[in-house]
Design a protein around this motif. Structure first.
Motif, PDB file in Angstrom:
ATOM      1  N   ASP A 105       0.784  -1.158   0.030  1.00  0.00           N
ATOM      2  CA  ASP A 105       0.035   0.037  -0.063  1.00  0.00           C
ATOM      3  C   ASP A 105       0.660   1.280  -0.075  1.00  0.00           C
ATOM      4  N   ARG A 109       0.407   4.001  -2.895  1.00  0.00           N
ATOM      5  CA  ARG A 109      -0.199   5.656  -2.567  1.00  0.00           C
ATOM      6  C   ARG A 109       0.740   6.507  -2.867  1.00  0.00           C
ATOM      7  N   ASP A 130      -3.126  -6.839   1.744  1.00  0.00           N
ATOM      8  CA  ASP A 130      -2.122  -5.779   1.336  1.00  0.00           C
ATOM      9  C   ASP A 130      -2.239  -5.223  -0.223  1.00  0.00           C
ATOM     10  N   ALA A 133      -5.979  -1.202  -0.568  1.00  0.00           N
ATOM     11  CA  ALA A 133      -6.181   0.288  -0.433  1.00  0.00           C
ATOM     12  C   ALA A 133      -5.195   0.993  -1.529  1.00  0.00           C
ATOM     13  N   GLY A 134      -4.020   0.637  -1.760  1.00  0.00           N
ATOM     14  CA  GLY A 134      -3.123   1.221  -2.461  1.00  0.00           C
ATOM     15  C   GLY A 134      -3.813   1.303  -3.960  1.00  0.00           C
ATOM     16  N   THR A 254      -6.022  -3.788   7.185  1.00  0.00           N
ATOM     17  CA  THR A 254      -7.393  -4.122   6.624  1.00  0.00           C
ATOM     18  C   THR A 254      -8.121  -5.072   7.669  1.00  0.00           C
TER      19      THR A 254
END
Length: 343
Positions: A105, A109, A130, A133-134, A254
């Motif tokens: 992530d 990002r 993992d 979200a990135g 997460t």
């Protein structure tokens, strides 16, 4: 750097080495993009050497503060997050995310913030979630999201999480990903969209630009849970239809990483309790024998009874640990059976 998709960020975990080798081996000489790779690793990694021999592109461990070039592959070193900023690579020992450092992530990002729609994010085989979200961050700024097909992975959890929570653009087996990435690298990128403030804040935490989350920087609502890593309070983050957690120090989880961390913490507590009760039982038993040799039978009997109670407590904990071991084995076998059924 060029105005096309000039940056390819790849994340992998368990079962990720072989697809990485295949993808890098299929990338052509003169690729007009720089490739950055995070693989969840232990204290030592030979991934850069493996990938350097996989194909025509030069692969190397990312160096802190160094600039990067297209047609090169840069690998995150053990125990450091790999971040990108203003044409440079940064290595940071920021808080672990999803129980990992390097984590996927933070790379995704930082790439999204620095290069926007020119980024292609790729997720491969791995456990937990993992990278999801990135990938959402990359999509939020107009980039492209690519995942290895779940049926082509050894461990599908990571790509399945991305497919559940991200509008993925391409889902292909590893054998086809190298060709796809080479094609995307020469295609013009779309318009870069403004990055959400939360993405900027989380990238700053990984870069250690924020030592703690101040009240005005909180990403969500304070939860009733504590961080399994540092035992500080956790903030609950609503990231679209995804729920995530981050503590004041910056550890991030997460939902499934949180459950895994809690399970690890529970195991540590149980093993500690088991050792404590076993030692108390042995110590008390020895004291009982000592008192018995001195002719103090009443005290010896009382101590022996107490030692038996400690032994019984230890046996209860042993049964709990054995139940957890069997349950973990059954869950693993069920996961393998499910994968075989879908193949």
């Amino acid at each position: 750097m060029p105005g096309g998709h000039c940056l390819i960020a790849i994340g992998a975990s368990a079962g990720g080495v072989e697809p990485l080798r295949r993808i890098v081996g299929d990338l052509p000489q003169g690729l007009p993009a720089a490739v950055f790779i995070v693989l969840h690793v232990g204290e030592v990694s030979y991934l850069a050497n493996i990938l350097d021999r996989a194909g025509p592109l030069k692969a190397m461990v990312a160096r802190n503060g160094a600039t990067f070039e297209t047609g090169r592959v840069y690998v995150a070193p053990p125990d450091f997050h790999l971040l990108l900023h203003d044409g440079h690579m940064l290595r940071r020992r920021g808080p672990r995310e999803n129980l990992a450092r390097p984590a996927i992530d933070p790379l995704f990002r930082s790439a999204a913030l620095s290069y926007g729609a020119r980024v292609v994010g790729v997720l491969l085989s791995g456990s937990l979630s993992d990278g999801t979200a990135g990938l959402r961050a990359i999509k939020a700024v107009g980039g492209i999201a690519v995942v290895q097909h779940p049926k082509d992975t050894l461990v599908p959890a990571m790509v399945e999480s991305a497919l559940d929570h991200v509008a993925v653009d391409h889902c292909l087996p590893a054998a086809e990903l190298g060709g796809l990435l080479a094609k995307l690298a020469v295609e013009p990128a779309g318009e870069t969209l403004p990055a959400p403030p939360a993405v900027r804040l989380e990238a700053a935490i990984a870069a250690q630009e924020h030592s703690t989350m101040k009240k005005e920087d909180r990403l969500g609502e304070l939860s009733v849970f504590t961080c399994p890593e540092c035992h500080g309070p956790l903030w609950e983050i609503e990231d679209g239809d995804m729920v995530r957690y981050r503590c004041h120090t910056g550890h991030a989880f997460t939902a499934d990483a949180m459950m895994e961390a809690q399970a690890l913490e529970a195991d540590e507590i149980l093993w500690s309790l088991l050792r404590s009760h076993q030692q108390r039982a042995e110590f008390t038993r020895r004291m009982a024998e000592r008192e018995r040799t001195r002719g103090r039978s009443t005290l010896a009997t009382r101590l022996a009874r107490r030692a038996s109670e400690y032994e019984e407590d230890a046996q209860v904990i042993e049964r709990i640990l054995e139940h957890r071991r069997v349950q973990a084995t059954d869950d693993g076998e069920a996961s393998e059976d499910g994968k075989e059924t879908t193949d």
